[in-house]
Design a protein around this motif. Structure first.
Motif, PDB file in Angstrom:
ATOM      1  N   VAL A 192       0.838  -1.200   0.000  1.00 33.83           N
ATOM      2  CA  VAL A 192       0.000   0.000   0.000  1.00 33.83           C
ATOM      3  C   VAL A 192       0.872   1.249   0.000  1.00 33.83           C
ATOM      4  O   VAL A 192       0.618   2.208  -0.741  1.00 33.83           O
ATOM      5  N   ALA A 193       1.911   1.251   0.829  1.00 30.11           N
ATOM      6  CA  ALA A 193       2.810   2.408   0.898  1.00 30.11           C
ATOM      7  C   ALA A 193       3.527   2.620  -0.427  1.00 30.11           C
ATOM      8  O   ALA A 193       3.691   3.765  -0.882  1.00 30.11           O
ATOM      9  N   GLN A 194       3.948   1.528  -1.058  1.00 33.05           N
ATOM     10  CA  GLN A 194       4.630   1.632  -2.342  1.00 33.05           C
ATOM     11  C   GLN A 194       3.688   2.167  -3.415  1.00 33.05           C
ATOM     12  O   GLN A 194       4.072   3.015  -4.225  1.00 33.05           O
ATOM     13  N   SER A 195       2.446   1.676  -3.413  1.00 37.22           N
ATOM     14  CA  SER A 195       1.470   2.162  -4.379  1.00 37.22           C
ATOM     15  C   SER A 195       1.182   3.644  -4.167  1.00 37.22           C
ATOM     16  O   SER A 195       1.025   4.406  -5.135  1.00 37.22           O
ATOM     17  N   HIS A 196       1.134   4.061  -2.908  1.00 36.08           N
ATOM     18  CA  HIS A 196       0.901   5.476  -2.604  1.00 36.08           C
ATOM     19  C   HIS A 196       2.041   6.340  -3.134  1.00 36.08           C
ATOM     20  O   HIS A 196       1.802   7.411  -3.708  1.00 36.08           O
ATOM     21  N   LYS A 197       3.262   5.879  -2.962  1.00 37.69           N
ATOM     22  CA  LYS A 197       4.421   6.628  -3.464  1.00 37.69           C
ATOM     23  C   LYS A 197       4.371   6.749  -4.986  1.00 37.69           C
ATOM     24  O   LYS A 197       4.652   7.811  -5.543  1.00 37.69           O
ATOM     25  N   HIS A 198       4.019   5.652  -5.641  1.00 42.65           N
ATOM     26  CA  HIS A 198       3.910   5.687  -7.096  1.00 42.65           C
ATOM     27  C   HIS A 198       2.809   6.664  -7.526  1.00 42.65           C
ATOM     28  O   HIS A 198       2.968   7.413  -8.487  1.00 42.65           O
ATOM     29  N   GLY A 199       1.685   6.616  -6.791  1.00 39.42           N
ATOM     30  CA  GLY A 199       0.588   7.518  -7.119  1.00 39.42           C
ATOM     31  C   GLY A 199       0.983   8.975  -6.970  1.00 39.42           C
ATOM     32  O   GLY A 199       0.675   9.804  -7.842  1.00 39.42           O
ATOM     33  N   PHE A 237       3.979  10.213  -7.154  1.00 38.29           N
ATOM     34  CA  PHE A 237       4.936  10.545  -8.225  1.00 38.29           C
ATOM     35  C   PHE A 237       4.212  10.829  -9.537  1.00 38.29           C
ATOM     36  O   PHE A 237       4.513  11.816 -10.224  1.00 38.29           O
ATOM     37  N   PHE A 238       3.268   9.970  -9.892  1.00 33.38           N
ATOM     38  CA  PHE A 238       2.578  10.144 -11.170  1.00 33.38           C
ATOM     39  C   PHE A 238       1.696  11.393 -11.175  1.00 33.38           C
ATOM     40  O   PHE A 238       1.571  12.067 -12.192  1.00 33.38           O
ATOM     41  N   ALA A 274       2.269  14.334 -13.740  1.00 33.12           N
ATOM     42  CA  ALA A 274       1.165  14.812 -14.576  1.00 33.12           C
ATOM     43  C   ALA A 274       1.034  16.330 -14.476  1.00 33.12           C
ATOM     44  O   ALA A 274       0.794  17.017 -15.479  1.00 33.12           O
ATOM     45  N   GLY A 275       1.184  16.855 -13.261  1.00 36.10           N
ATOM     46  CA  GLY A 275       1.113  18.304 -13.083  1.00 36.10           C
ATOM     47  C   GLY A 275       2.212  19.036 -13.832  1.00 36.10           C
ATOM     48  O   GLY A 275       1.988  20.081 -14.445  1.00 36.10           O
ATOM     49  N   VAL A 276       3.420  18.482 -13.779  1.00 34.59           N
ATOM     50  CA  VAL A 276       4.548  19.101 -14.488  1.00 34.59           C
ATOM     51  C   VAL A 276       4.317  19.080 -15.996  1.00 34.59           C
ATOM     52  O   VAL A 276       4.516  20.082 -16.698  1.00 34.59           O
ATOM     53  N   LEU A 277       3.877  17.946 -16.511  1.00 33.85           N
ATOM     54  CA  LEU A 277       3.644  17.831 -17.953  1.00 33.85           C
ATOM     55  C   LEU A 277       2.486  18.712 -18.402  1.00 33.85           C
ATOM     56  O   LEU A 277       2.551  19.354 -19.457  1.00 33.85           O
ATOM     57  N   TRP A 278       1.414  18.744 -17.605  1.00 31.46           N
ATOM     58  CA  TRP A 278       0.268  19.579 -17.969  1.00 31.46           C
ATOM     59  C   TRP A 278       0.647  21.061 -17.979  1.00 31.46           C
ATOM     60  O   TRP A 278       0.091  21.844 -18.751  1.00 31.46           O
ATOM     61  N   SER A 279       1.607  21.453 -17.125  1.00 23.93           N
ATOM     62  CA  SER A 279       2.020  22.852 -17.074  1.00 23.93           C
ATOM     63  C   SER A 279       2.749  23.292 -18.341  1.00 23.93           C
ATOM     64  O   SER A 279       2.890  24.483 -18.593  1.00 23.93           O
TER      65      SER A 279
END
Length: 214
Positions: free
Chosen positions: A10-17, A19-20, A24-29
């Motif tokens: 769960v913690a690993q999935s949260h970290k991945h989430g 990050f993504f 996404a925010g950086v790319l959308w900017s």
């Protein structure tokens, strides 16, 4: 023994989430810069070419990942997938239109209200609880939006600000629609949004005869 997911997973999935979401925010900017570099095109023409490339790319990705037709996944997504796809078309078109009419900084700041809108929609539609801290953040965001819109009451800039808010609402509806459909797979809905956008933009571009870009 239980079938619960281990805490480490769960913690690993949260970290991945996280990050993504950040990626996404950086790319959308970067969208603002790309659109500003396009000198002669209206929102529908930009959206048409973007949707064609998006649909082709996602068709290949879904095929490789799942080994089945993207259209089969779209059918499984059902009505929530249709709502999600249409909301993305509104989000994309509103975003492009906003950047053409107002400053990139103003548009991007208004785009950032999407999570707050999603929280409110989730509370209304899905009955998901919203923390007190989130309500405070939403109130602060609404106050900031009111100040920004009031300070930029010129017709063109105001339309750009409203389009940016419409784009944020589109992303919020997309998020809630995925939760409503109880699916964590968003690629079929994004693929469907590309198909919807192609049909809509082809019709509008043909009707206007590309005259608006000149």
């Amino acid at each position: 023994m239980t079938d619960a997911t281990p805490p480490a997973s769960v913690a690993q999935s949260h970290k991945h989430g996280v990050f993504f979401v950040f990626a996404a925010g950086v790319l959308w900017s970067t969208v603002g810069l790309g659109i500003r570099l396009i000198e002669e095109a209206v929102v529908w023409q930009i959206l048409l070419y973007r949707s064609i490339s998006l649909s082709l790319f996602l068709y290949i990705v879904i095929r490789i990942r799942s080994g089945e037709s993207p259209f089969a996944q779209v059918r499984r997504a059902g009505f929530p997938g249709v709502i999600a796809g249409l909301s993305l078309v509104a989000a994309y078109s509103g975003g492009i239109y906003a950047i053409q009419l107002t400053s990139v900084a103003n548009a991007m700041l208004l785009f950032a209200t999407a999570p707050f809108m999603a929280a409110v929609l989730g509370w209304i539609v899905l009955r998901e609880p919203v923390r007190a801290a989130t309500w405070i953040a939403i109130a602060a965001a609404v106050g900031g939006i009111a100040i920004m819109v009031a300070d930029k009451s010129g017709g063109v800039v105001l339309r750009g600000s409203l389009a940016a808010l419409g784009s944020a609402l589109g992303f919020a509806v997309f998020t809630v629609a995925l939760r409503w459909g109880r699916t964590g797979e968003m690629l079929p809905a994004v693929f469907l949004s590309g198909l919807f956008a192609i049909g809509i933009t082809v019709g509008i571009s043909a009707h206007t005869g590309h005259r608006e870009a000149s």
